[in-house]
Write an enzyme that holds these catalytic residues in place. Structure first.
Site, PDB file in Angstrom:
ATOM      1  N   HIS A  58       0.854  -1.214   0.000  1.00  0.00           N
ATOM      2  CA  HIS A  58       0.000   0.000   0.000  1.00  0.00           C
ATOM      3  C   HIS A  58       0.878   1.248   0.000  1.00  0.00           C
ATOM      4  O   HIS A  58       1.000   1.895   1.041  1.00  0.00           O
ATOM      5  CB  HIS A  58      -0.905  -0.003   1.222  1.00  0.00           C
ATOM      6  CG  HIS A  58      -2.069   0.922   1.109  1.00  0.00           C
ATOM      7  ND1 HIS A  58      -2.052   2.215   1.575  1.00  0.00           N
ATOM      8  CD2 HIS A  58      -3.295   0.734   0.589  1.00  0.00           C
ATOM      9  CE1 HIS A  58      -3.230   2.775   1.362  1.00  0.00           C
ATOM     10  NE2 HIS A  58      -4.001   1.893   0.771  1.00  0.00           N
ATOM     11  N   ILE A  64       1.804   4.825   1.471  1.00  0.00           N
ATOM     12  CA  ILE A  64       0.991   5.668   2.342  1.00  0.00           C
ATOM     13  C   ILE A  64       0.250   4.764   3.329  1.00  0.00           C
ATOM     14  O   ILE A  64      -0.106   3.635   3.011  1.00  0.00           O
ATOM     15  CB  ILE A  64      -0.009   6.568   1.581  1.00  0.00           C
ATOM     16  CG1 ILE A  64      -0.984   5.761   0.742  1.00  0.00           C
ATOM     17  CG2 ILE A  64       0.721   7.585   0.727  1.00  0.00           C
ATOM     18  CD1 ILE A  64      -2.114   6.587   0.145  1.00  0.00           C
ATOM     19  N   GLY A  67      -6.017   4.591   5.294  1.00  0.00           N
ATOM     20  CA  GLY A  67      -6.912   5.400   6.110  1.00  0.00           C
ATOM     21  C   GLY A  67      -7.569   4.618   7.226  1.00  0.00           C
ATOM     22  O   GLY A  67      -7.747   5.114   8.339  1.00  0.00           O
ATOM     23  N   VAL A  68      -7.935   3.374   6.956  1.00  0.00           N
ATOM     24  CA  VAL A  68      -8.580   2.572   7.994  1.00  0.00           C
ATOM     25  C   VAL A  68      -7.637   2.340   9.174  1.00  0.00           C
ATOM     26  O   VAL A  68      -8.088   2.230  10.322  1.00  0.00           O
ATOM     27  CB  VAL A  68      -9.123   1.229   7.463  1.00  0.00           C
ATOM     28  CG1 VAL A  68     -10.233   1.452   6.460  1.00  0.00           C
ATOM     29  CG2 VAL A  68      -8.034   0.374   6.868  1.00  0.00           C
TER      30      VAL A  68
END
Length: 157
Positions: A58, A64, A67-68
């Site tokens: 990722h 990065i 988000g989770v």
């Protein structure tokens, strides 16, 4: 700001974080608590390194933090706040997600940064708590979310 009746705790090292949370590598996403104001708020950090297992996929050419996992880091900080505020450290009680609302991701979180996790109590009851969280990198908002969690016994074996 703490009122006269609120205890200020911190800093707490990773051993104290692990006493409050059941998470362990690779899912422990809080490295240190800078400040905890009982019944009010917590400020914690996650050192984001290139060695994180999720960076392998990722994304290989542009790593990065998902988000989770940023939201999970906020939830873990909230878990420490709840456990410490409710006097449950060492009790075996777990903090479970019930809802996530208004999650927004503002800027990518890349390896080599300190992710600052700021979480405030919105509502605190004996078994259900509501929180507002913000994740920052160098004082720049990376993500924010409101979430609800339940404090409960672990599942029976």
């Amino acid at each position: 700001m703490a009122d006269q009746n609120s205890a200020v705790i911190g800093p707490l090292d990773v051993r104290r974080v692990m006493a409050a949370l059941p998470h362990r590598f690779p899912m422990l996403l809080v490295d240190r608590v800078e400040e905890l104001i009982v019944d009010q708020r917590i400020v914690a950090t996650k050192a984001v390194t290139i060695n994180e297992p999720f960076f392998a996929g990722h994304f290989p050419d542009r790593p990065i933090m998902p988000g989770v996992l940023i939201v999970e880091a906020l939830a873990q900080a909230a878990g420490v706040l709840a456990v410490e505020s409710l006097g449950l450290s060492g009790s075996g009680k777990l903090v479970y997600f019930m809802a996530i609302d208004g999650a927004k991701f503002r800027t990518p979180v890349e390896p080599g940064v300190l992710l600052r996790l700021e979480v405030d109590f919105v509502q605190k009851r004996s078994t259900v708590c509501k929180f507002a969280g913000r994740a920052l990198v160098d004082d720049k908002l990376a993500a924010e979310a409101n979430f609800t969690a339940m404090i409960a016994d672990p599942p029976a074996s």
